[in-house]
Scaffold this active site. Sequence first.
Site, short mmCIF file in Angstrom:
data_model
loop_
_atom_site.label_atom_id
_atom_site.label_comp_id
_atom_site.label_asym_id
_atom_site.label_seq_id
_atom_site.Cartn_x
_atom_site.Cartn_y
_atom_site.Cartn_z
N ASP A 146 -6.19 42.48 100.05
CA ASP A 146 -6.98 43.11 99.00
C ASP A 146 -6.92 42.27 97.71
O ASP A 146 -6.26 41.23 97.68
CB ASP A 146 -6.40 44.53 98.81
CG ASP A 146 -7.35 45.49 98.15
OD1 ASP A 146 -8.51 45.12 97.93
OD2 ASP A 146 -6.92 46.63 97.84
N HIS A 147 -7.57 42.77 96.65
CA HIS A 147 -7.62 42.11 95.34
C HIS A 147 -6.58 41.02 95.09
O HIS A 147 -5.38 41.30 95.02
CB HIS A 147 -7.41 43.14 94.22
CG HIS A 147 -8.53 44.10 94.08
ND1 HIS A 147 -9.57 43.89 93.23
CD2 HIS A 147 -8.77 45.27 94.71
CE1 HIS A 147 -10.42 44.89 93.33
NE2 HIS A 147 -9.96 45.74 94.21
N GLU B 6 -6.28 50.61 85.26
CA GLU B 6 -6.02 49.53 84.33
C GLU B 6 -7.15 49.35 83.33
O GLU B 6 -6.94 49.02 82.18
CB GLU B 6 -5.78 48.22 85.09
CG GLU B 6 -4.49 48.25 85.87
CD GLU B 6 -4.49 47.28 87.03
OE1 GLU B 6 -5.29 46.33 86.99
OE2 GLU B 6 -3.72 47.47 87.96
N HIS C 291 -11.19 52.68 90.54
CA HIS C 291 -9.98 52.82 91.36
C HIS C 291 -9.25 54.08 90.94
O HIS C 291 -9.19 54.40 89.76
CB HIS C 291 -9.07 51.61 91.18
CG HIS C 291 -9.60 50.36 91.81
ND1 HIS C 291 -9.82 49.22 91.11
CD2 HIS C 291 -9.99 50.11 93.08
CE1 HIS C 291 -10.30 48.29 91.93
NE2 HIS C 291 -10.41 48.80 93.13
N HIS D 247 -15.47 49.56 96.80
CA HIS D 247 -14.11 49.69 96.24
C HIS D 247 -14.04 50.98 95.44
O HIS D 247 -15.05 51.49 94.96
CB HIS D 247 -13.82 48.53 95.28
CG HIS D 247 -13.41 47.28 95.96
ND1 HIS D 247 -12.15 46.76 95.85
CD2 HIS D 247 -14.10 46.46 96.78
CE1 HIS D 247 -12.07 45.65 96.55
NE2 HIS D 247 -13.24 45.44 97.13
N ASN E 192 -12.94 50.65 100.97
CA ASN E 192 -11.50 50.61 100.70
C ASN E 192 -10.98 52.00 100.37
O ASN E 192 -11.58 52.71 99.57
CB ASN E 192 -11.22 49.68 99.51
CG ASN E 192 -11.48 48.23 99.83
OD1 ASN E 192 -11.90 47.89 100.94
ND2 ASN E 192 -11.24 47.36 98.87
ZN LIG Z 1 -10.64 47.45 94.85
#
Ligand SMILES: [Zn+2]
Length: 341
Positions: free
Chosen positions: A95-96, A169, A212, A249, A271
């Site tokens: 992932d990321h 974030e 997210h 995402h 995801n």
């Molecule tokens: Zn993501």
Amino acid sequence: MPVADYARYCEMLDRARKGKFAYPAINVTSLTTANAVLKGLAESRSDGIIQVSTGGAAFASGSAVKDMALGAVSIAEHVHRVAERYPIYVALHTDHCQADKLDKYVIPLVEETERRRAAGKPNLFNSHMFDGSALPLKENLDIAVKLLERFRKNELILEIEAGVVGGEEDGIKASAAAKLYTTPEDTLEVAGCLNAVQGARYLLAATFGNVHGVYKPGHVKLKPSILRDCQDAVVKKYGEAARFYLVFHGGSGSELHDIHEAVDHGVVKMNIDTDTQYAFSRAIADHFFKNYDGVLKVDGEVGNKKAYDPRTYLSFAETALAERVKQAVNGLRAAGTTMMK
Ligand SMILES: [Zn+2]
């Protein structure tokens, strides 16, 4: 045949886009969570994707080691071994990975794959994400093209991101809202640069308001129609062969109609992390609250070994995570679609 090879992974993605379904890509951090995903996929007769984030991989390597590449290798090796026992195909993905972490994560994993290929062994991972969404698009794509050239030689698929997925974030301030939507112009740039690497394959995480984490209703305004606009633009300019394979995402907590619309517009991978994290922890909390005097030694008593044996509550958690995977598979219309005969 447990972990899909390159040809099978490509076929999985092709079948999904054609059949208008998508694979859940579930983040795992341990043997137990990886086993739970395999169980959920197998019980819903769906192929799927297991993925490891930089943080999840560092965790998997142990708190005294904290080596993200090593942790990812450990999980992948485990999955390669046990996946043979399940009647579905699974692909392994990372992932990321932001530009400043490439040298600690994706590159060592690509090197590991190169070593394996040189020794005649199968690839360890099927695909890796490079997340250059925080960079100017040109810089993002310059790095992506270099990676894609190396990936092509090793039968690896690259996932990139254009636009910014909001979240913990990034916060969800209104002022940041504009960045949460990829534009058709951005995606034309993506296709122009990456399609020049002929014979390579990539997935695009385009953003359409996703964040997210899970937010209460009303906070997130998903606009899946953005994905359709991007597909229309790329097909108009470069032809049908350029149609994107999209990744969703920040899908946790999304409403089913938005998920379906996104899948209709070419999302082949969704995801899922936050929702499966909660499912896992929820089962453990349930056990601990119900068995307070068993998991703890209360008032001079000795507790109940069966209750505090980690296998007890981790099995509940494994089952709960597997159930959440099955729910995801159903939402993505993937139930019963496995290529395994
Ligand atoms: Zn993501």
